[in-house]
Enzyme design. Structure first.
Site, mmCIF file in Angstrom:
data_model
loop_
_atom_site.group_PDB
_atom_site.id
_atom_site.type_symbol
_atom_site.label_atom_id
_atom_site.label_comp_id
_atom_site.label_asym_id
_atom_site.label_seq_id
_atom_site.Cartn_x
_atom_site.Cartn_y
_atom_site.Cartn_z
ATOM 1 N N HIS A 7 -3.320 -11.426 6.980
ATOM 2 C CA HIS A 7 -3.164 -10.118 6.332
ATOM 3 C C HIS A 7 -3.894 -9.035 7.118
ATOM 4 O O HIS A 7 -4.720 -9.317 7.982
ATOM 5 C CB HIS A 7 -3.674 -10.136 4.876
ATOM 6 C CG HIS A 7 -5.139 -10.410 4.711
ATOM 7 N ND1 HIS A 7 -5.642 -11.647 4.417
ATOM 8 C CD2 HIS A 7 -6.218 -9.587 4.785
ATOM 9 C CE1 HIS A 7 -6.963 -11.589 4.299
ATOM 10 N NE2 HIS A 7 -7.341 -10.345 4.526
ATOM 11 N N ARG A 11 -8.275 0.319 3.205
ATOM 12 C CA ARG A 11 -8.970 0.866 2.035
ATOM 13 C C ARG A 11 -8.229 2.112 1.549
ATOM 14 O O ARG A 11 -7.689 2.879 2.353
ATOM 15 C CB ARG A 11 -10.418 1.206 2.365
ATOM 16 C CG ARG A 11 -11.244 -0.011 2.726
ATOM 17 C CD ARG A 11 -12.717 0.340 2.920
ATOM 18 N NE ARG A 11 -13.480 -0.834 3.276
ATOM 19 C CZ ARG A 11 -13.717 -1.238 4.528
ATOM 20 N NH1 ARG A 11 -13.225 -0.514 5.535
ATOM 21 N NH2 ARG A 11 -14.412 -2.311 4.777
ATOM 22 N N GLU A 57 -3.425 -6.243 2.389
ATOM 23 C CA GLU A 57 -4.525 -6.258 1.427
ATOM 24 C C GLU A 57 -5.008 -4.831 1.218
ATOM 25 O O GLU A 57 -5.375 -4.144 2.175
ATOM 26 C CB GLU A 57 -5.682 -7.127 1.919
ATOM 27 C CG GLU A 57 -6.887 -7.098 0.990
ATOM 28 C CD GLU A 57 -8.093 -7.848 1.541
ATOM 29 O OE1 GLU A 57 -9.213 -7.576 1.060
ATOM 30 O OE2 GLU A 57 -7.924 -8.680 2.453
ATOM 31 N N ASN A 61 -12.773 0.882 -3.453
ATOM 32 C CA ASN A 61 -14.154 0.940 -3.917
ATOM 33 C C ASN A 61 -14.289 2.102 -4.887
ATOM 34 O O ASN A 61 -13.951 3.249 -4.548
ATOM 35 C CB ASN A 61 -15.108 1.125 -2.741
ATOM 36 C CG ASN A 61 -15.068 -0.046 -1.777
ATOM 37 O OD1 ASN A 61 -15.232 -1.192 -2.185
ATOM 38 N ND2 ASN A 61 -14.846 0.233 -0.501
ATOM 39 N N HIS A 74 -1.553 1.720 13.138
ATOM 40 C CA HIS A 74 -0.573 1.653 12.057
ATOM 41 C C HIS A 74 -0.233 0.211 11.729
ATOM 42 O O HIS A 74 -0.573 -0.707 12.472
ATOM 43 C CB HIS A 74 0.714 2.397 12.458
ATOM 44 C CG HIS A 74 1.384 1.850 13.682
ATOM 45 N ND1 HIS A 74 1.266 2.432 14.925
ATOM 46 C CD2 HIS A 74 2.178 0.754 13.881
ATOM 47 C CE1 HIS A 74 1.956 1.752 15.816
ATOM 48 N NE2 HIS A 74 2.518 0.714 15.201
ATOM 49 N N GLU A 121 4.929 2.369 10.447
ATOM 50 C CA GLU A 121 6.079 2.424 11.340
ATOM 51 C C GLU A 121 7.214 1.592 10.750
ATOM 52 O O GLU A 121 6.975 0.541 10.144
ATOM 53 C CB GLU A 121 5.719 1.881 12.721
ATOM 54 C CG GLU A 121 6.864 1.935 13.724
ATOM 55 C CD GLU A 121 6.523 1.327 15.065
ATOM 56 O OE1 GLU A 121 7.329 1.494 15.999
ATOM 57 O OE2 GLU A 121 5.456 0.686 15.181
#
Length: 262
Positions: A7, A11, A57, A61, A74, A121
Site C-alpha cells: 500500500h 495523510r 491507506e 490525525n 503522485h 494520475e
C-alpha cells in the site's frame, strides 16, 4: 526478499471528505479501519482486487491539517486502454478538480487532485481493475543512489525508464511481480534540485514473508535502522531510502479477519 508493494499511505486533513472523494470518484470501498488514540487509518481499494494489488491507506490525525511537500509526486490509477477521455470527462462532470487534462498530456494520461491536493494520475492499462493503483511516483536527488537502493537492498528489478531532456523516470518492482501489482516510479530531475518531504505523504509499504529475517537482511545491506521490529512489538518495521522516504515492512495474512496486525 519478497517485497510486494502492499500500500501507499497518505495523510488527509478531513477524513470524511477524503473518503467520500475516493469512494465516489474512484469507486473505492473501505477494506478495513483502525481507530487509534487521536488518529484513524482506513484501507481503500477497488471492490475486486488481485492478491498482489496495492491498497491506498488514508491516515487522519485529529485536529491536524496536512502540508504537501514536493519529494512525493503522485499515485497513478488505471483505466482501460482507449477509455481515458471517457473516464476523465466523468470525473469532470462529478466536480473533480481539473489539473492536467488528456489533451495537455498528449492523450496518453491525465491528472486530477484530491481534496488535499494529492495528485492522482490516470493511466491506460489493459490489466488490473479500473481505478486500481498502477504506480506511486517519488522524486529522488540522485538516480544512481536511488536505483542502487531498490535493486540492492530489496532486490527490485528496473522494468522501464524514460529519459527526457531535463528529467528521467525509472520504474522498479519486485522480480516476477504480477501485472496487476503496483510499481514504484523514481523521478530524477537533472538540475540538482532538493526536495521537501512535507507531512501529507506518509510511506510506501512492502509485504514480506519473514519480517525479522528480511529486516536483518536489510540491516546487513546497510539500510537505515529507522524503526526496528522490536520497537513495534514485532508487527512491522520501517526503514528510509537515501532521500528520507519512509518504507514500511509488514507481514500480512491475506486470509486474516483484519488487515491490521494490532
Amino acid at each position: 526478499m519478497n517485497g510486494t508493494l502492499d500500500h501507499t499511505m497518505i495523510r488527509v486533513s478531513d477524513l470524511e471528505k477524503s473518503l467520500d472523494w475516493y469512494q465516489t470518484h474512484l469507486e473505492y470501498e473501505e477494506k478495513d479501519r483502525y481507530e487509534g488514540d487521536g488518529f484513524t487509518i482506513v484501507y481503500l481499494g477497488p471492490e475486486e482486487m488481485h492478491e498482489e494489488g496495492a491498497m491506498l491507506e488514508i491516515t487522519h490525525n485529529e485536529g491536524e491539517d496536512v502540508e504537501l511537500g514536493d519529494a512525493w509526486g503522485h499515485v497513478a490509477v488505471r483505466v482501460p486502454e482507449g477509455e481515458l477521455e471517457e473516464h476523465y470527462e466523468q470525473l469532470m462532470d462529478e466536480g473533480v478538480e481539473d489539473y492536467r487534462d488528456p489533451e495537455s498530456c498528449g492523450g496518453r494520461y491525465a491528472f486530477v487532485r484530491d481534496p488535499d491536493g494529492h495528485e492522482v494520475e490516470i493511466v491506460q492499462r489493459d490489466v488490473g481493475e479500473t481505478w486500481s493503483l498502477d504506480h506511486t511516483m517519488i522524486r529522488v536527488e540522485d538516480a544512481d543512489e536511488a536505483l542502487g537502493f531498490w535493486t540492492r537492498k530489496f532486490e527490485y528489478d528496473e522494468v522501464g525508464r524514460w529519459e527526457a531532456d531535463t528529467f528521467a523516470n525509472y520504474f522498479v518492482e519486485p522480480a516476477d511481480a504480477a501485472d496487476e501489482a503496483m510499481s514504484l516510479e523514481l523521478t530524477y530531475n537533472y538540475d540538482g534540485r532538493t526536495y521537501d518531504q512535507g507531512d501529507a505523504w506518509g510511506h510506501l509499504c512492502l509485504r514480506v514473508d519473514d519480517l525479522e529475517g528480511d529486516w536483518d537482511q536489510l540491516v546487513e545491506r546497510e539500510a537505515p535502522d529507522y524503526r526496528a521490529p522490536e520497537s513495534n512489538d514485532n508487527m512491522y518495521a520501517f526503514t528510509k531510502d537515501q532521500d528520507g522516504h519512509e518504507i514500511e515492512l509488514l507481514e500480512r495474512d491475506l486470509e486474516a479477519e483484519s488487515l491490521f496486525p494490532f
